[in-house]
Structures are given as C-alpha cells and as structure tokens.
Write a protein that holds these residues in place. Structure first.
Motif, PDB file in Angstrom:
ATOM      1  N   TYR A  40       0.710  -1.320  -0.070  1.00 51.62           N
ATOM      2  CA  TYR A  40       0.063  -0.019   0.127  1.00 51.62           C
ATOM      3  C   TYR A  40       0.967   1.311  -0.030  1.00 51.62           C
ATOM      4  O   TYR A  40       0.349   2.365   0.413  1.00 51.62           O
ATOM      5  CB  TYR A  40      -0.869  -0.051   1.152  1.00 51.62           C
ATOM      6  CG  TYR A  40      -1.953  -1.028   1.035  1.00 51.62           C
ATOM      7  CD1 TYR A  40      -3.269  -1.125   0.336  1.00 51.62           C
ATOM      8  CD2 TYR A  40      -1.794  -2.281   1.753  1.00 51.62           C
ATOM      9  CE1 TYR A  40      -3.739  -1.967   0.095  1.00 51.62           C
ATOM     10  CE2 TYR A  40      -2.587  -3.300   1.647  1.00 51.62           C
ATOM     11  CZ  TYR A  40      -3.725  -3.282   0.738  1.00 51.62           C
ATOM     12  OH  TYR A  40      -4.795  -4.438   0.842  1.00 51.62           O
ATOM     13  N   ALA A  41       2.017   1.279  -0.571  1.00 50.86           N
ATOM     14  CA  ALA A  41       3.066   2.300  -0.377  1.00 50.86           C
ATOM     15  C   ALA A  41       2.510   3.390  -1.041  1.00 50.86           C
ATOM     16  O   ALA A  41       2.671   4.685  -0.773  1.00 50.86           O
ATOM     17  CB  ALA A  41       4.445   1.963  -1.057  1.00 50.86           C
ATOM     18  N   ALA A  42       1.855   3.264  -2.355  1.00 49.82           N
ATOM     19  CA  ALA A  42       1.394   4.405  -2.983  1.00 49.82           C
ATOM     20  C   ALA A  42       0.159   5.291  -2.122  1.00 49.82           C
ATOM     21  O   ALA A  42       0.164   6.427  -2.161  1.00 49.82           O
ATOM     22  CB  ALA A  42       0.813   4.121  -4.523  1.00 49.82           C
ATOM     23  N   GLU A  43      -0.671   4.396  -1.741  1.00 51.13           N
ATOM     24  CA  GLU A  43      -1.771   5.343  -0.685  1.00 51.13           C
ATOM     25  C   GLU A  43      -1.234   5.533   0.329  1.00 51.13           C
ATOM     26  O   GLU A  43      -1.798   6.872   0.729  1.00 51.13           O
ATOM     27  CB  GLU A  43      -2.804   3.976  -0.490  1.00 51.13           C
ATOM     28  CG  GLU A  43      -3.406   3.540  -2.116  1.00 51.13           C
ATOM     29  CD  GLU A  43      -4.210   2.141  -1.445  1.00 51.13           C
ATOM     30  OE1 GLU A  43      -5.223   2.235  -0.466  1.00 51.13           O
ATOM     31  OE2 GLU A  43      -4.124   1.055  -1.959  1.00 51.13           O
ATOM     32  N   LEU A  44      -0.203   5.091   0.990  1.00 54.33           N
ATOM     33  CA  LEU A  44       0.247   5.634   2.130  1.00 54.33           C
ATOM     34  C   LEU A  44       1.433   6.852   1.974  1.00 54.33           C
ATOM     35  O   LEU A  44       1.991   7.211   3.033  1.00 54.33           O
ATOM     36  CB  LEU A  44       0.698   4.606   3.018  1.00 54.33           C
ATOM     37  CG  LEU A  44      -0.437   3.525   3.327  1.00 54.33           C
ATOM     38  CD1 LEU A  44       0.590   2.308   4.155  1.00 54.33           C
ATOM     39  CD2 LEU A  44      -1.295   3.928   4.490  1.00 54.33           C
ATOM     40  N   ARG A  45       1.860   6.988   0.688  1.00 57.93           N
ATOM     41  CA  ARG A  45       3.000   7.987   0.396  1.00 57.93           C
ATOM     42  C   ARG A  45       4.184   7.503   1.006  1.00 57.93           C
ATOM     43  O   ARG A  45       4.842   8.377   1.539  1.00 57.93           O
ATOM     44  CB  ARG A  45       2.363   9.103   0.813  1.00 57.93           C
ATOM     45  CG  ARG A  45       1.359   9.864   0.316  1.00 57.93           C
ATOM     46  CD  ARG A  45       1.133  11.420   0.660  1.00 57.93           C
ATOM     47  NE  ARG A  45       0.505  11.781   1.898  1.00 57.93           N
ATOM     48  CZ  ARG A  45       1.230  12.115   3.100  1.00 57.93           C
ATOM     49  NH1 ARG A  45       2.655  12.731   2.730  1.00 57.93           N
ATOM     50  NH2 ARG A  45       0.790  12.399   4.259  1.00 57.93           N
ATOM     51  N   LEU A  46       4.728   6.202   0.669  1.00 63.94           N
ATOM     52  CA  LEU A  46       5.890   5.789   1.120  1.00 63.94           C
ATOM     53  C   LEU A  46       6.516   5.331  -0.182  1.00 63.94           C
ATOM     54  O   LEU A  46       5.884   5.070  -1.096  1.00 63.94           O
ATOM     55  CB  LEU A  46       5.450   4.507   1.840  1.00 63.94           C
ATOM     56  CG  LEU A  46       4.720   4.520   3.087  1.00 63.94           C
ATOM     57  CD1 LEU A  46       4.525   3.235   3.724  1.00 63.94           C
ATOM     58  CD2 LEU A  46       5.270   5.442   4.311  1.00 63.94           C
ATOM     59  N   ASP A  47       7.947   5.315   0.188  1.00 61.83           N
ATOM     60  CA  ASP A  47       8.742   4.773  -0.994  1.00 61.83           C
ATOM     61  C   ASP A  47       9.133   3.495  -0.897  1.00 61.83           C
ATOM     62  O   ASP A  47       9.636   2.988   0.345  1.00 61.83           O
ATOM     63  CB  ASP A  47      10.138   5.715  -1.053  1.00 61.83           C
ATOM     64  CG  ASP A  47      11.046   5.265  -2.314  1.00 61.83           C
ATOM     65  OD1 ASP A  47      10.942   4.239  -2.695  1.00 61.83           O
ATOM     66  OD2 ASP A  47      12.024   5.932  -2.515  1.00 61.83           O
ATOM     67  N   PRO A  48       8.646   2.529  -1.504  1.00 61.18           N
ATOM     68  CA  PRO A  48       8.753   0.932  -1.264  1.00 61.18           C
ATOM     69  C   PRO A  48      10.209   0.504  -1.316  1.00 61.18           C
ATOM     70  O   PRO A  48      10.645  -0.658  -1.072  1.00 61.18           O
ATOM     71  CB  PRO A  48       7.890   0.286  -2.359  1.00 61.18           C
ATOM     72  CG  PRO A  48       7.940   1.234  -3.465  1.00 61.18           C
ATOM     73  CD  PRO A  48       7.817   2.763  -2.827  1.00 61.18           C
ATOM     74  N   ASN A  49      11.178   1.444  -2.034  1.00 65.83           N
ATOM     75  CA  ASN A  49      12.538   1.191  -2.209  1.00 65.83           C
ATOM     76  C   ASN A  49      13.559   1.693  -1.149  1.00 65.83           C
ATOM     77  O   ASN A  49      14.856   1.658  -0.981  1.00 65.83           O
ATOM     78  CB  ASN A  49      13.293   1.459  -3.444  1.00 65.83           C
ATOM     79  CG  ASN A  49      12.193   0.732  -4.611  1.00 65.83           C
ATOM     80  OD1 ASN A  49      12.325  -0.420  -4.786  1.00 65.83           O
ATOM     81  ND2 ASN A  49      11.770   1.464  -5.682  1.00 65.83           N
ATOM     82  N   ARG A  50      12.742   2.546  -0.058  1.00 63.08           N
ATOM     83  CA  ARG A  50      13.705   2.796   0.978  1.00 63.08           C
ATOM     84  C   ARG A  50      13.136   2.608   2.197  1.00 63.08           C
ATOM     85  O   ARG A  50      12.251   3.254   2.932  1.00 63.08           O
ATOM     86  CB  ARG A  50      13.913   4.629   0.894  1.00 63.08           C
ATOM     87  CG  ARG A  50      14.642   4.800  -0.357  1.00 63.08           C
ATOM     88  CD  ARG A  50      15.155   6.408  -0.410  1.00 63.08           C
ATOM     89  NE  ARG A  50      13.773   7.222  -0.844  1.00 63.08           N
ATOM     90  CZ  ARG A  50      13.437   8.574  -0.234  1.00 63.08           C
ATOM     91  NH1 ARG A  50      14.487   9.137   0.413  1.00 63.08           N
ATOM     92  NH2 ARG A  50      12.512   9.268  -0.484  1.00 63.08           N
ATOM     93  N   VAL A  51      13.510   1.344   2.577  1.00 62.82           N
ATOM     94  CA  VAL A  51      12.615   0.920   3.989  1.00 62.82           C
ATOM     95  C   VAL A  51      13.797   0.380   4.851  1.00 62.82           C
ATOM     96  O   VAL A  51      14.878  -0.271   4.568  1.00 62.82           O
ATOM     97  CB  VAL A  51      11.994  -0.336   3.524  1.00 62.82           C
ATOM     98  CG1 VAL A  51      11.460  -0.901   4.833  1.00 62.82           C
ATOM     99  CG2 VAL A  51      10.919   0.028   2.642  1.00 62.82           C
ATOM    100  N   GLY A  52      13.588   0.633   6.141  1.00 65.22           N
ATOM    101  CA  GLY A  52      14.608   0.464   7.200  1.00 65.22           C
ATOM    102  C   GLY A  52      13.987  -0.158   8.187  1.00 65.22           C
ATOM    103  O   GLY A  52      12.793   0.097   8.304  1.00 65.22           O
ATOM    104  N   VAL A  53      14.738  -0.734   9.303  1.00 65.98           N
ATOM    105  CA  VAL A  53      14.351  -1.273  10.187  1.00 65.98           C
ATOM    106  C   VAL A  53      15.121  -1.079  11.723  1.00 65.98           C
ATOM    107  O   VAL A  53      16.229  -0.552  11.585  1.00 65.98           O
ATOM    108  CB  VAL A  53      13.845  -2.730  10.485  1.00 65.98           C
ATOM    109  CG1 VAL A  53      12.856  -3.269   9.341  1.00 65.98           C
ATOM    110  CG2 VAL A  53      15.254  -3.470  10.216  1.00 65.98           C
TER     111      VAL A  53
END
Length: 279
Positions: A114-127
């Motif tokens: 749901y990255a597009a709906e949540l305004r997230l970049d799916p290629n920049r994810v950290g934990v």
C-alpha cells in the motif's frame, strides 16, 4: 511489567497518522495492527519500521521504553523526513517463534503493498528495534533480504507474498546468538527437548543470517547492560566482519539496558543519521 501508566499518545507533530492499520489477520488470534506516521508534504517518504522490546512477552507498539520521553523519538524521525511504522506482533505466550517474525515480515509486505496510498517509497525501507524487538526484526530483515528467502522463516501471514528486504538495520541491545543463552532457549521453547532447543537457537540467531550482501547494520549496546549481555553485540559485529558484511558497533560507556545512565537523545541522533545515510 504488569501495566503501563497513563501515557498521552496524541498525533505526532508534522505527521499524518494512520492508527490501528490491520496488517494481518490470523485465525484464532487478535488482529495484528500497526500505526503509521508519514511526514506532511512528502509524497514518497522513506519508512522506518520500529519494533518494540519487552522480553518477547510484553510491550506495546505505541510506546518506547518508559524511561525515555514518549513519542519524541518518533517525532525526530518525522522531522528528519522519515515515515515511522510501529507494529504489534504476537508475543511468545500467544504463539511460539517464528510467529512474531512472520508478523513483522507481514508488516513490511503491507507497507510495500500500500506504499502509493500511504505515500511511502517502497525502495527505501529500514528497520529499528530494541531488545527483543531488535532480535525479531533483524531476523525478519536479514531473512527477507536474502537472495533466496527462506519461506519457513518469512511465512505467508497478511499480504502473504512480496518483498521483505530492507536497506538498513538499527540493532539496539538485542540477542544475536541464542546458542550461548540456555536460559533464553528454555524461556522461548519450554516444551522442546534440549536437542530441539539447540537447533531452534541456531536457526533463530541473527549471527547465522548475516551475509556479505546483508543490509548495513548499526549495533548499539551499553557496556553496563545487566539484561542483555554486551557479548551479544560483539558476536553480531564479529560475525559480520568475518565475512565482510557491513556492520558498525557502538559500545555506549556507562549505559545499562535501554541505555539507562546516559542521555538518550544523542543515541537517537546517531541512529537517525545512520538511517539517513542508507535510506
């Protein structure tokens, strides 16, 4: 812990928030929910999954350790341009491992789905996790970033499929090598035989999942920690260095568990800077 005192959990400054996103439903268990805070005015924000500690048996997605100023860490991430997601997960007396790892993988997959709906970049994810949360999210992130991910470790909870790789891991005072922690083995798998525990401990040790192409890891641990041995941080750093995996070890002088005994704000800043470098 037997309860939490009253804590105000209001909207984060500068963020649009989704609270109680149901990222996974498993028959017979409570819904797995996650809060997400996204910086206002950012169309494709890098996102950090923060995973709470609590000894695998307690904890809450809405709080950081009670000794810290509540919500301020999340607000620092927002101010730095990061979205921050905070999931609940199944605790060890609800379901044995790998259930909690499956939940965190599901949270990562949900954020990408749901990255597009949540305004997230799916290629920049950290934990980023602390204590038990560091152990669990490192397993999810390292296994999810493997060239050939282990389906047994990742599971098919929630969205059920999709990427679970990350670009950076912040690992705060976790357990990295369960093979040398027999009391923890007994706690996590009380009904297993000694032989079964030995095999499970090896399988659920982050030291066994690092690879030369693993995501960069920042390991931070207090040298006075009387709950999680400093040796666990040293072991993870050594395992990474032995194969050339990217890892940085910060030993915090005079700090106990949850970094009691030293100001927390500079340590937050160190972690945020590391995430900014790699995301």
């Amino acid at each position: 812990m037997t309860h939490f005192p009253p804590i105000s959990v209001g909207p984060l400054a500068g963020a649009e928030s989704w609270t109680g996103l149901t990222y996974a439903m498993v028959d017979g268990y409570r819904p797995m929910v996650m809060d997400l805070h996204v910086p206002r005015g950012v169309e494709s924000a890098p996102v950090v999954l923060w995973v709470h500690g609590g000894g695998w048996a307690t904890g809450d997605r809405r709080q950081v350790p009670l000794q810290w100023p509540q919500q301020e860490m999340f607000e620092r991430l927002i101010a730095a341009g990061f979205a921050v997601a905070t999931p609940d997960y199944r605790l060890v007396r609800e379901a044995v491992l790998p259930a909690a790892v499956h939940d965190l993988v599901a949270a990562l997959r949900y954020l990408r789905r749901y990255a597009a709906e949540l305004r997230l970049d799916p290629n920049r994810v950290g934990v980023w996790g602390d204590s038990a949360g560091a152990h669990l999210v490192a397993l999810a992130a390292l296994a999810g970033s493997a060239p050939e991910p282990d389906p047994w470790m990742l599971g098919d909870v929630g969205v059920g499929a999709g990427r679970a790789d990350v670009s950076a891991i912040v690992y705060w005072y976790g357990a990295s090598d369960l093979t040398v922690l027999p009391d923890l083995q007994e706690f996590l798998w009380p009904d297993a035989s000694d032989e079964e525990r030995a095999g499970l401990a090896a399988r659920f040790s982050p030291v066994g999942h690092v690879r030369t192409d693993s995501p960069p890891i920042l390991v931070m641990h207090g040298d006075q920690d009387d709950i999680a041995p400093l040796d666990q941080a040293v072991r993870l750093d050594a395992a990474a260095r032995a194969i050339g995996a990217p890892c940085e070890l910060d030993v915090v002088e005079g700090a106990d568990h949850v970094f009691l005994g030293t100001p927390i704000e500079p340590l937050w800043d160190r972690a945020v800077a590391f995430l900014a470098e790699h995301l």
